[in-house]
Design an enzyme around this catalytic site. Structure first.
Site, PDB file in Angstrom:
ATOM      1  N   ALA A   1       0.848  -1.197   0.000  1.00 48.96           N
ATOM      2  CA  ALA A   1       0.000   0.000   0.000  1.00 48.96           C
ATOM      3  C   ALA A   1       0.878   1.239   0.000  1.00 48.96           C
ATOM      4  CB  ALA A   1      -0.892   0.022   1.243  1.00 48.96           C
TER       5      ALA A   1
ATOM      6  N   TYR B   1      -5.587   9.482   1.808  1.00 46.90           N
ATOM      7  CA  TYR B   1      -5.176   8.090   2.071  1.00 46.90           C
ATOM      8  C   TYR B   1      -6.400   7.232   2.399  1.00 46.90           C
ATOM      9  CZ  TYR B   1      -3.521   4.223   5.022  1.00 46.90           C
ATOM     10  OH  TYR B   1      -3.325   2.981   5.602  1.00 46.90           O
TER      11      TYR B   1
HETATM   12  N1  NAP Z   1       0.682   1.190   9.957  1.00 49.52           N
HETATM   13  C1  NAP Z   1      -0.553   1.295  10.450  1.00 49.52           C
HETATM   14  O1  NAP Z   1      -0.769   1.845  11.554  1.00 49.52           O
HETATM   15  C2  NAP Z   1      -1.720   0.742   9.683  1.00 49.52           C
HETATM   16  C3  NAP Z   1      -2.996   0.879  10.256  1.00 49.52           C
HETATM   17  C4  NAP Z   1      -4.083   0.353   9.568  1.00 49.52           C
HETATM   18  C5  NAP Z   1      -3.912  -0.293   8.359  1.00 49.52           C
HETATM   19  N2  NAP Z   1      -2.663  -0.369   7.817  1.00 49.52           N
HETATM   20  C6  NAP Z   1      -2.531  -1.065   6.519  1.00 49.52           C
HETATM   21  O2  NAP Z   1      -1.647  -2.157   6.693  1.00 49.52           O
HETATM   22  C7  NAP Z   1      -0.941  -2.406   5.477  1.00 49.52           C
HETATM   23  C8  NAP Z   1       0.544  -2.422   5.758  1.00 49.52           C
HETATM   24  O3  NAP Z   1       0.886  -1.162   6.312  1.00 49.52           O
HETATM   25  P1  NAP Z   1       2.356  -0.841   6.815  1.00 49.52           P
HETATM   26  O4  NAP Z   1       2.240   0.213   7.844  1.00 49.52           O
HETATM   27  O5  NAP Z   1       3.098  -2.112   7.105  1.00 49.52           O
HETATM   28  O6  NAP Z   1       2.929  -0.168   5.498  1.00 49.52           O
HETATM   29  P2  NAP Z   1       4.415   0.001   4.958  1.00 49.52           P
HETATM   30  O7  NAP Z   1       5.402  -0.286   6.022  1.00 49.52           O
HETATM   31  O8  NAP Z   1       4.431   1.341   4.285  1.00 49.52           O
HETATM   32  O9  NAP Z   1       4.497  -1.157   3.875  1.00 49.52           O
HETATM   33  C9  NAP Z   1       3.836  -1.048   2.654  1.00 49.52           C
HETATM   34  C10 NAP Z   1       4.623  -1.846   1.662  1.00 49.52           C
HETATM   35  O10 NAP Z   1       3.958  -1.754   0.393  1.00 49.52           O
HETATM   36  C11 NAP Z   1       4.946  -1.595  -0.598  1.00 49.52           C
HETATM   37  N3  NAP Z   1       4.376  -0.963  -1.783  1.00 49.52           N
HETATM   38  C12 NAP Z   1       3.949   0.298  -1.936  1.00 49.52           C
HETATM   39  N4  NAP Z   1       3.481   0.492  -3.172  1.00 49.52           N
HETATM   40  C13 NAP Z   1       3.613  -0.694  -3.817  1.00 49.52           C
HETATM   41  C14 NAP Z   1       3.321  -1.138  -5.124  1.00 49.52           C
HETATM   42  N5  NAP Z   1       2.809  -0.320  -6.048  1.00 49.52           N
HETATM   43  N6  NAP Z   1       3.585  -2.434  -5.441  1.00 49.52           N
HETATM   44  C15 NAP Z   1       4.126  -3.279  -4.533  1.00 49.52           C
HETATM   45  N7  NAP Z   1       4.436  -2.909  -3.287  1.00 49.52           N
HETATM   46  C16 NAP Z   1       4.182  -1.630  -2.930  1.00 49.52           C
HETATM   47  C17 NAP Z   1       5.988  -0.720   0.058  1.00 49.52           C
HETATM   48  O11 NAP Z   1       7.194  -0.837  -0.652  1.00 49.52           O
HETATM   49  P3  NAP Z   1       8.281   0.373  -0.582  1.00 49.52           P
HETATM   50  O12 NAP Z   1       8.848   0.303   0.801  1.00 49.52           O
HETATM   51  O13 NAP Z   1       9.228   0.003  -1.662  1.00 49.52           O
HETATM   52  O14 NAP Z   1       7.520   1.632  -0.833  1.00 49.52           O
HETATM   53  C18 NAP Z   1       6.060  -1.350   1.445  1.00 49.52           C
HETATM   54  O15 NAP Z   1       6.922  -2.447   1.459  1.00 49.52           O
HETATM   55  C19 NAP Z   1      -1.384  -1.312   4.517  1.00 49.52           C
HETATM   56  O16 NAP Z   1      -2.422  -1.811   3.714  1.00 49.52           O
HETATM   57  C20 NAP Z   1      -1.938  -0.230   5.408  1.00 49.52           C
HETATM   58  O17 NAP Z   1      -2.910   0.545   4.745  1.00 49.52           O
HETATM   59  C21 NAP Z   1      -1.561   0.109   8.457  1.00 49.52           C
END
Ligand code: NAP
Length: 263
Positions: free
Chosen positions: A43, A108
């Protein structure tokens, strides 16, 4: 701690393996791996950045997710997708359930909600997992930031934001349980209970047995590009009955893991 059942073979893919905005590569990878289930963790997650980079957020969180739904449907693969509490506006005073109406405040949140809708449109064999305030043993999530601020001697935390902190290994277990139950539709999987960021910060330092002064401040102290929901507690009424442990348990498991890794 139980993760995916040992009988499952995992094929982790990173962005250099497959960019979800590139439908041809995605098609080739899914066809080649031929999985039973595809779990999408990819994401665009820069909540403030999305306000000025709308196209990037839309491209990954809506169009990329649409591709995932179409390609998985084409090959008969179940799609599990991670979504967010930021689909809600935070005006409620009661926990949001799977039947609550989304009303995102930010670009977002809007892009993530549109992604959910694309899945519902293109692959009925799906599980949309909304989680919140996610943190883990690695990375730079809220607890790690708190520990860094404590070292710098300035810990000011919003006392007007309430949510459901979710320890990532608990989420992994919850998703694994959902897969074993064959759960489908939308499910809220977040740490049970509710806490303000301020109380969560105090609980973290207590759990670490650190005497750190945490100053409660209004969230308006921190000027951010994106609006965030003031109250985004997630609760589940999903018939699978899958629920995550209390947020306090998450914190305790997190600090225990930290203590072990420091030995
Ligand atoms: N963190 C929170 O508090 C939270 C809360 C609720 C829901 N979420 C959801 O949980 C999920 C994971 O979140 P996270 O915090 O772990 O996010 P994150 O650390 O930003 O990880 C997202 C990953 O997605 C990859 N990515 C982005 N664009 C992409 C694309 N076009 N194709 C393939 N990979 C891509 C990124 O790669 P790069 O590093 O290369 O950009 C990164 O490895 C997301 O869906 C988010 O919306 C997160």
């Amino acid at each position: 701690m139980r993760h995916a059942p040992p009988s499952w073979t995992l094929h982790p893919q990173n962005r250099s393996d497959v960019d979800i905005t590139d439908v041809d590569t995605l098609d080739r990878v899914v066809k080649h791996l031929n999985p039973d289930v595809l779990v999408n963790c990819a994401a665009y997650t820069n909540v403030d950045g999305a306000e000025s980079e709308q196209q990037s957020a839309h491209s990954a969180n809506t169009i990329g997710v649409k591709h995932l739904a179409q390609v998985t449907a084409k090959y008969g693969v179940a799609l599990v997708h991670i979504s967010t509490d930021f689909v809600f506006d935070g005006c409620s005073t009661q926990p949001y359930t799977e039947t609550s109406s989304p009303k995102p405040l930010s670009v977002y949140g809007q892009s993530k909600w549109q992604g959910e809708q694309q899945i519902q449109l293109h692959n009925p064999n799906h599980l949309i997992v909304r989680t919140a305030w996610l943190y883990g043993d690695d990375g730079h999530t809220f607890p790690q930031k708190l520990m860094q601020w404590a070292k710098q001697g300035d810990v000011r935390v919003a006392n007007d934001q309430t949510g459901s902190p979710t320890y990532a290994p608990h989420l992994v277990n919850g998703i694994s349980e959902c897969l074993q139950h064959g759960a489908r539709g939308i499910i809220h999987l977040a740490g049970s209970g509710a806490v303000t960021r301020y109380d969560w910060a105090k609980a973290l330092f207590r759990s670490l047995q650190l005497d750190v002064a945490v100053k409660p401040v209004p969230s308006s102290t921190f000027v951010t590009a994106a609006k965030r929901p003031a109250y985004s507690v997630l609760e589940s009424i999903h018939p699978s009955g899958v629920r995550l442990p209390d947020w306090n348990q998450g914190l305790s498991d997190f600090t225990n893991h930290l203590a072990k890794s420091r030995k």
